[in-house]
Write an enzyme that holds these catalytic residues in place. Structure first.
Site, PDB file in Angstrom:
ATOM      1  N   GLU A  17     -71.576 -13.342   3.491  1.00 19.48           N
ATOM      2  CA  GLU A  17     -72.538 -14.184   4.216  1.00 19.48           C
ATOM      3  C   GLU A  17     -73.362 -15.043   3.241  1.00 19.48           C
ATOM      4  O   GLU A  17     -74.589 -14.989   3.198  1.00 19.48           O
ATOM      5  CB  GLU A  17     -73.450 -13.331   5.096  1.00 19.48           C
ATOM      6  CG  GLU A  17     -72.698 -12.641   6.217  1.00 19.48           C
ATOM      7  CD  GLU A  17     -73.581 -11.871   7.181  1.00 19.48           C
ATOM      8  OE1 GLU A  17     -73.175 -11.704   8.337  1.00 19.48           O
ATOM      9  OE2 GLU A  17     -74.685 -11.430   6.779  1.00 19.48           O
TER      10      GLU A  17
ATOM     11  N   GLU B 232     -66.493  -9.502  10.434  1.00 23.61           N
ATOM     12  CA  GLU B 232     -67.579  -8.704  10.998  1.00 23.61           C
ATOM     13  C   GLU B 232     -67.818  -9.139  12.433  1.00 23.61           C
ATOM     14  O   GLU B 232     -67.930 -10.334  12.717  1.00 23.61           O
ATOM     15  CB  GLU B 232     -68.889  -8.869  10.221  1.00 23.61           C
ATOM     16  CG  GLU B 232     -68.953  -8.145   8.902  1.00 23.61           C
ATOM     17  CD  GLU B 232     -70.350  -8.218   8.283  1.00 23.61           C
ATOM     18  OE1 GLU B 232     -71.356  -8.203   9.037  1.00 23.61           O
ATOM     19  OE2 GLU B 232     -70.430  -8.290   7.042  1.00 23.61           O
TER      20      GLU B 232
END
Length: 464
Positions: free
Chosen positions: A173, A362
């Site tokens: 991320e 995810e």
């Protein structure tokens, strides 16, 4: 007839070293930035004292119990497991010239255990942590020297595991650095935009150089980036809201643009000019950035809305990403809006933009689970959430989007990143532990365990 997922589609789950391993001071491991965040990413940063307690210090003790957990993942039918290497197990302070053999040996054992069950490793080099020594002594990613330290680490693990790991990710991320600078780039939380974007630039160069090294050392491997998929919708069809939404989506898409296209997009030139930001970019940096990723991976949990209405924006500043709630969506207990169709939308947007394979690394629902008197855990809410999202993945595939796989976050209960708690559970496997660190760490299959097993076994045909 219901469309199925491609035969080569990879099914599995995703975890992170600092949220499952524990063993935070074993076998020569150094102090990481995550170790200084015992209350999570958005908690207070503290200097660790001898004898103090952090829930992540032991986590779910994956460091010692991984054979049991890998066996459970195999029982579900996993063909892929996304995990991360703790940088400080390999280079405890970050600036050593030689890696720590005990740390390297642990991941040898882990990858060998996965190979026993034909589970493909998908490995993140830096998942929300870096050596605290690089922060304390060099200023984290704010210092250009950190590029070399990271590339040395990357080359070391590529060389060690080149025959065991063929799928890699650079930074988890990566766009989260804009919201959590200490977690993302090792800078103080109150750093200004000039400092944060300079650190991000160094990180992007480090990522590109790692991509080049991977292609050199693991010629049959693939390496991708990893984005927090924070797709935003305009709250209204007012042109001002639509334009503001475009700009805010560019805030995070910029990271993908650089890592996939190999250069800074023109809209960032305007942004830097308007913000008074002047980056130090060397000519070699520009050449380095041309080493681009093989695929795009991303997390997806929720969407949000954007408006130029300041009153609405003021209300939204209480949540993590300052996103205005969508009035048409329900929310989880933690305020994360549930939007399965948003996943299909995001996948189409990313594929249209980049024309490179996608990997959903995810996606999951954090919720409170109740253990019944007979020991069962009936998490139908998790089943419904994941079913609805996977249906939209199937729709995106039908749209023509190339998708390599799906790793649910996290397949076993773990310490949450945002607040470092066990109350917020994601897993198909329950772990007996609470927020105070009490519990036996016993693993128990939830109802969703058997549901996911059937989804994988049927190659998605069992989805409703």
């Amino acid at each position: 007839m219901t469309a199925r997922f491609p035969q080569h589609f990879l099914w599995g789950g995703a975890v992170a070293a600092n949220q499952v391993e524990g063993a935070w001071q074993e076998d020569g491991k150094g102090l990481s930035t995550s170790d200084l965040q015992p209350q999570g990413i958005f908690g207070e940063r503290i200097e660790r004292q001898p004898g103090d307690f952090g829930i992540k210090d032991e986590a779910i003790d994956f460091y010692h119990r991984y054979p049991e957990d890998i066996k459970l993942f195999a029982e579900m039918g996993f063909t892929v497991l996304r995990t991360s290497i703790a940088w400080t197990r390999i280079f405890p302070n970050g600036d050593e010239t030689q890696p720590n053999e005990a740390g390297l040996a642990f991941y040898d054992r882990l990858f060998d255990e996965m190979a026993k069950y034909n589970i493909t490793p998908l490995v993140t080099l830096s998942h929300y942590e870096m050596p605290y020594g690089l922060v304390k002594n060099y200023g984290g990613w704010g210092n250009r020297q950190t590029i070399d330290f990271f590339v040395n680490y990357a080359r070391s693990v590529f060389s060690r595991y080149k025959d065991k790991v063929k799928h890699w990710l650079t930074f988890n991320e990566i766009n989260m650095s804009l919201h959590a600078p200490f977690t993302g780039v090792g800078l103080p939380e109150d750093s200004d935009k000039q400092a944060i974007y300079q650190a991000i630039h160094h990180q992007l160069v480090g990522s590109a150089r790692a991509v080049k090294a991977c292609h050199e050392i693991v010629p049959d491997g693939k390496i991708g980036n990893m984005l927090l998929g924070g797709m935003l919708y305009p709250l209204t069809c007012r042109p001002a809201d639509v334009m503001e939404t475009l700009q805010q989506n560019r805030d995070w898409l910029f990271f993908g643009d650089v890592q996939v296209r190999g250069y800074y997009p023109a809209y960032m030139t305007r942004f830097f000019k308007d913000q008074g930001i002047s980056l130090e970019i060397e000519e070699q940096d520009k050449r380095d950035l041309q080493s681009t990723v093989d695929f795009i991976s991303f997390s997806y949990y929720m969407t949000g809305c954007v408006t130029t209405d300041e009153e609405q924006n003021q209300k939204a500043r209480a949540n993590i990403l300052n996103m205005v709630p969508n009035p048409h969506l329900a929310s989880s207990e933690w305020g994360w809006q549930i939007d399965p169709e948003g996943l299909r939308y995001l996948m189409n947007e990313l594929y249209d933009r980049y024309q490179k394979p996608l990997f959903i690394v995810e996606n999951g629902l954090g919720a409170r689970d109740t253990v019944e008197a007979d020991g069962s855990i009936n998490d139908d809410y998790r089943i419904d959430y994941l079913n609805d999202h996977l249906v939209q993945v199937r729709e995106a595939i039908e749209d023509g989007v190339e998708v390599w796989g799906y790793t649910c976050w996290g397949p076993i209960d773990l310490v949450s990143a945002s607040k470092a708690e066990f109350t917020k559970r994601y897993g198909f496997i329950h772990v007996d532990r609470d927020d105070s660190g009490n519990g036996t760490l016993t693993r128990t299959r939830k109802k969703s365990f058997w549901w996911y097993q059937e989804v994988i076994n049927s190659h998605g045909a069992s989805l409703k």
